[in-house]
Scaffold this motif. Structure first.
Motif, PDB file in Angstrom:
ATOM      1  N   THR A  34       0.895  -1.335   0.196  1.00  0.00           N
ATOM      2  CA  THR A  34      -0.147  -0.041   0.104  1.00  0.00           C
ATOM      3  C   THR A  34       0.825   1.311  -0.090  1.00  0.00           C
ATOM      4  O   THR A  34       1.844   1.428   0.721  1.00  0.00           O
ATOM      5  CB  THR A  34      -0.893  -0.088   1.116  1.00  0.00           C
ATOM      6  OG1 THR A  34      -0.162   0.111   2.506  1.00  0.00           O
ATOM      7  CG2 THR A  34      -1.919  -1.191   1.116  1.00  0.00           C
ATOM      8  N   THR A  49      -0.049   4.991   1.292  1.00  0.00           N
ATOM      9  CA  THR A  49      -1.337   5.915   1.587  1.00  0.00           C
ATOM     10  C   THR A  49      -0.903   7.178   1.767  1.00  0.00           C
ATOM     11  O   THR A  49       0.268   7.570   2.474  1.00  0.00           O
ATOM     12  CB  THR A  49      -1.722   5.506   2.936  1.00  0.00           C
ATOM     13  OG1 THR A  49      -2.131   4.229   3.074  1.00  0.00           O
ATOM     14  CG2 THR A  49      -2.955   6.240   3.630  1.00  0.00           C
ATOM     15  N   HIS A 108      -4.103   4.572  -1.141  1.00  0.00           N
ATOM     16  CA  HIS A 108      -5.185   4.835  -0.589  1.00  0.00           C
ATOM     17  C   HIS A 108      -5.120   6.414   0.085  1.00  0.00           C
ATOM     18  O   HIS A 108      -3.870   6.810   0.107  1.00  0.00           O
ATOM     19  CB  HIS A 108      -5.283   4.134   1.010  1.00  0.00           C
ATOM     20  CG  HIS A 108      -5.276   2.562   0.673  1.00  0.00           C
ATOM     21  ND1 HIS A 108      -6.440   2.065   0.353  1.00  0.00           N
ATOM     22  CD2 HIS A 108      -4.530   1.586   0.607  1.00  0.00           C
ATOM     23  CE1 HIS A 108      -6.393   0.782   0.454  1.00  0.00           C
ATOM     24  NE2 HIS A 108      -5.181   0.807   0.259  1.00  0.00           N
ATOM     25  N   GLU A 115      -6.115   9.438   2.457  1.00  0.00           N
ATOM     26  CA  GLU A 115      -6.817   9.904   3.802  1.00  0.00           C
ATOM     27  C   GLU A 115      -6.703  11.208   4.059  1.00  0.00           C
ATOM     28  O   GLU A 115      -5.628  11.879   4.389  1.00  0.00           O
ATOM     29  CB  GLU A 115      -5.872   8.993   5.051  1.00  0.00           C
ATOM     30  CG  GLU A 115      -5.910   7.720   5.108  1.00  0.00           C
ATOM     31  CD  GLU A 115      -7.265   6.992   5.513  1.00  0.00           C
ATOM     32  OE1 GLU A 115      -7.953   7.593   6.217  1.00  0.00           O
ATOM     33  OE2 GLU A 115      -7.621   5.901   5.023  1.00  0.00           O
TER      34      GLU A 115
END
Length: 165
Positions: free
Chosen positions: A5, A7, A120, A122
């Motif tokens: 991942t 992020t 991702h 956020e």
């Protein structure tokens, strides 16, 4: 094999993105790359070398010349960490301009995908009183302009289109 991942922890100054990313990095054992940690000493020296305030963050020289270099350095470090096998990379920066640019988001998604990494985003937000408390508490001289013109600064904050969608 666990999912790899990337992020992006994004949000306005004082929102808590670094705090959240640090905690998450400990949880997942990820590589934490914070724009300010990577670039702040160089940004300050560069601004001073051209006769600017080391705390300038709103002026045209900073926005047009320095800021793009900061984000390039951050993202180069991100892709290098991913290329050399990091399972989880957590990148911290406001990313306001970038997340408002559909082509930047699409290019970043495509690059992540080409590396076999799930992207991702956020968006970290908090109420203005908490944000102000955080900025005062961290005591950085680059925040003085924001604090001096608090109501104006807070009212001008925009959430990137991708986050609102």
């Amino acid at each position: 094999m666990a999912e790899r991942t990337l992020t992006l922890y994004a949000g306005h100054a004082g929102s808590g993105k670094s705090t959240l990313a640090r905690a998450r990095s400990k949880d997942v054992g990820g590589v934490l790359l914070d724009k300010d940690t990577l670039t702040e000493p160089f940004v300050r020296a560069l601004l001073v070398s051209v006769g600017r305030s080391p705390d300038e963050r709103e002026g045209s020289y900073y926005l047009d010349v320095v800021r793009p270099l900061e984000y390039r350095a951050l993202m180069d470090a991100v892709w290098e960490a991913i290329t050399y096998g990091a399972q989880h990379v957590l990148a911290v920066a406001p990313f306001v301009k970038e997340l408002s640019d559909e082509s930047w988001v699409n290019d970043t998604r495509a690059q992540a995908s080409s590396h076999g990494v799930s992207l991702h985003i956020e968006w970290v937000e908090c109420d203005p009183d908490e944000r102000k408390r955080r900025l005062i508490q961290r005591g950085l001289s680059r925040d003085a302009q924001k604090l001096r013109h608090w109501d104006e600064w807070v009212s001008a904050l925009k959430t990137p289109q991708i986050i609102r969608a």
